[in-house]
Design a protein around this motif. Structure first.
Motif, short mmCIF file in Angstrom:
data_model
loop_
_atom_site.label_atom_id
_atom_site.label_comp_id
_atom_site.label_asym_id
_atom_site.label_seq_id
_atom_site.Cartn_x
_atom_site.Cartn_y
_atom_site.Cartn_z
N PRO A 193 27.75 16.62 -59.14
CA PRO A 193 26.77 17.10 -60.11
C PRO A 193 26.27 16.06 -61.09
CG PRO A 193 28.97 17.75 -60.78
CD PRO A 193 29.12 17.05 -59.46
N ALA A 194 26.81 14.83 -61.04
CA ALA A 194 26.36 13.80 -61.98
C ALA A 194 24.86 13.59 -61.85
CB ALA A 194 27.10 12.49 -61.72
N ALA B 81 19.83 23.68 -60.69
CA ALA B 81 19.69 22.98 -59.41
C ALA B 81 19.04 23.88 -58.36
CB ALA B 81 21.05 22.48 -58.92
N VAL B 82 19.48 25.13 -58.32
CA VAL B 82 18.91 26.07 -57.35
C VAL B 82 17.44 26.34 -57.66
CG1 VAL B 82 19.02 28.45 -56.51
CG2 VAL B 82 21.12 27.13 -56.81
N ARG C 95 28.15 9.57 -51.23
CA ARG C 95 28.26 10.17 -52.56
C ARG C 95 29.32 11.25 -52.63
NH1 ARG C 95 24.55 7.37 -51.40
NH2 ARG C 95 23.22 6.28 -52.88
N ALA C 96 29.72 11.73 -51.47
CA ALA C 96 30.84 12.67 -51.43
C ALA C 96 32.19 11.95 -51.32
CB ALA C 96 30.68 13.64 -50.26
N GLY C 97 32.14 10.61 -51.24
CA GLY C 97 33.37 9.83 -51.16
C GLY C 97 33.96 9.78 -49.76
N LEU C 98 33.16 10.14 -48.73
CA LEU C 98 33.70 10.11 -47.38
C LEU C 98 33.80 8.69 -46.86
CD1 LEU C 98 31.77 13.15 -45.84
CD2 LEU C 98 34.07 13.09 -46.82
N PHE C 99 32.84 7.84 -47.26
CA PHE C 99 32.89 6.43 -46.90
C PHE C 99 32.02 5.68 -47.88
CE2 PHE C 99 30.07 8.79 -44.06
CZ PHE C 99 28.84 8.26 -44.38
N ALA D 264 16.45 25.53 -51.84
CA ALA D 264 17.33 26.04 -52.89
C ALA D 264 18.80 25.92 -52.49
CB ALA D 264 16.98 27.48 -53.21
N ALA D 265 19.13 26.30 -51.25
CA ALA D 265 20.52 26.24 -50.80
C ALA D 265 21.03 24.81 -50.73
CB ALA D 265 20.64 26.92 -49.43
N TRP D 266 20.20 23.89 -50.21
CA TRP D 266 20.63 22.50 -50.11
C TRP D 266 20.79 21.86 -51.48
CZ3 TRP D 266 23.27 19.63 -47.14
CH2 TRP D 266 23.22 18.23 -47.23
N SER D 267 19.97 22.25 -52.43
CA SER D 267 20.12 21.76 -53.80
C SER D 267 21.47 22.18 -54.37
CB SER D 267 18.99 22.28 -54.68
OG SER D 267 17.75 21.82 -54.23
N ALA D 268 21.88 23.41 -54.08
CA ALA D 268 23.19 23.87 -54.54
C ALA D 268 24.30 23.06 -53.89
CB ALA D 268 23.36 25.36 -54.21
N VAL D 269 24.16 22.76 -52.60
CA VAL D 269 25.17 21.96 -51.90
C VAL D 269 25.28 20.57 -52.53
CG1 VAL D 269 25.74 20.83 -49.71
CG2 VAL D 269 24.96 23.21 -49.74
N LEU D 270 24.13 19.94 -52.79
CA LEU D 270 24.14 18.61 -53.40
C LEU D 270 24.80 18.63 -54.77
CD1 LEU D 270 20.55 17.32 -52.51
CD2 LEU D 270 22.73 16.60 -51.49
N PHE D 271 24.53 19.68 -55.54
CA PHE D 271 25.13 19.78 -56.88
C PHE D 271 26.64 19.95 -56.79
CE2 PHE D 271 26.51 22.06 -60.65
CZ PHE D 271 25.92 21.33 -61.67
N LEU D 272 27.09 20.74 -55.84
CA LEU D 272 28.53 20.95 -55.68
C LEU D 272 29.23 19.69 -55.17
CD1 LEU D 272 28.49 24.55 -54.18
CD2 LEU D 272 29.13 23.88 -56.51
#
Length: 259
Positions: free
Chosen positions: A89-90, A5-6, A254-258, A78-86
């Motif tokens: 990751p599906a 992802a990074v 997608r993070a389940g916040l709403f 690169a950093a935002w891709s890591a955040v999205l994966f965390l």
């Protein structure tokens, strides 16, 4: 997978820099080149980060510095891709979010540097988001397309109002206003946002974006007045605020916040 992802984000950052250099000039992708003299960069200097590591921070022909935009964009991607994966990751969640985020980053870079939101970017983005949203079982084609129409129509209305205001102010002031709050590029970007988040998410996304833009503009205005540098109707790129609202809704869902 996090490493992949990074690396994908880093590669996308290199591509974004190349597109941000070439699209405003020719509307086509060209190899990275010096913005001053147009000379092609050596392959090692295609990446801003690698160029800084290798000490290739100046154009070999005219000596113009590469600048900080290239390594900053690559690092952010690169950093935002890591955040999205965390966050999720599906593959069916990560890759659409990754694609949308990289499109948004390209839009912001070009808007900051050239005050342009190019149809050559938003057009393909709209098609991609329409397809992805239509295949998403949580939204489907109806909510996706309605979201796109609502986003486009809402900001198109603001665009028309802005043009009317500019004409009235030009008449009062006796001079032409070159900038309005929303340009037509913002209209097409709002359409892409609507397709990405669907309906009713587009309503929340646009409200958040407009609110964020208003708060920033007020703070900026007060700061300029305090420094004695206030200029009436100073243009401010609006795409970062629209993108912020879109990402809060899209990534938050997608993070389940709403929902």
């Amino acid at each position: 997978m996090l490493v992949i992802a990074v690396l994908a984000g880093f590669g996308a950052g290199v591509a974004i820099n190349a597109l941000a250099d070439s699209l405003p000039r020719s509307r086509t992708l060209a190899p990275p080149s010096c913005g001053a003299c147009g000379a092609a960069r050596p392959s090692l200097a295609w990446s801003g980060l690698l160029a800084f590591v290798a000490g290739k921070t100046y154009c070999g022909y005219c000596g113009t510095p590469i600048g900080l935009r290239q390594p900053v964009v690559e690092s952010l991607a690169a950093a935002w891709s890591a955040v999205l994966f965390l966050i999720n990751p599906a593959p069916g969640v990560f890759w659409p979010a990754f694609l949308l985020s990289m499109i948004f980053l390209l839009v912001i870079v070009i808007d900051f540097e050239h005050r342009l939101i190019l149809h050559v970017v938003t057009g393909p983005a709209a098609l991609a988001m329409a397809l992805i949203g239509s295949l998403d079982p949580t939204r489907g084609p109806v909510k996706t397309l309605v979201g796109g129409v609502v986003g486009f129509a809402a900001v198109f209305g603001l665009y028309l109002l802005g043009g009317l205001f500019a004409r009235q102010m030009a008449r009062v002031r006796g001079q032409t206003l070159e900038e309005v709050a929303f340009g037509f590029g913002d209209v097409t970007l709002a359409g892409v946002i609507g397709l990405a988040v669907g309906y009713p998410g587009v309503v929340v996304a646009l409200l958040l974006g407009i609110l964020a833009g208003g708060i920033f503009s007020l703070g900026y205005l007060l700061a300029m007045i305090a420094r004695g540098r206030y200029v009436a109707f100073m243009p401010i790129p609006y795409s970062p605020f629209l993108v912020l609202g879109a990402l809060v809704v899209y990534v938050g869902a997608r993070a389940g916040l709403f929902g």
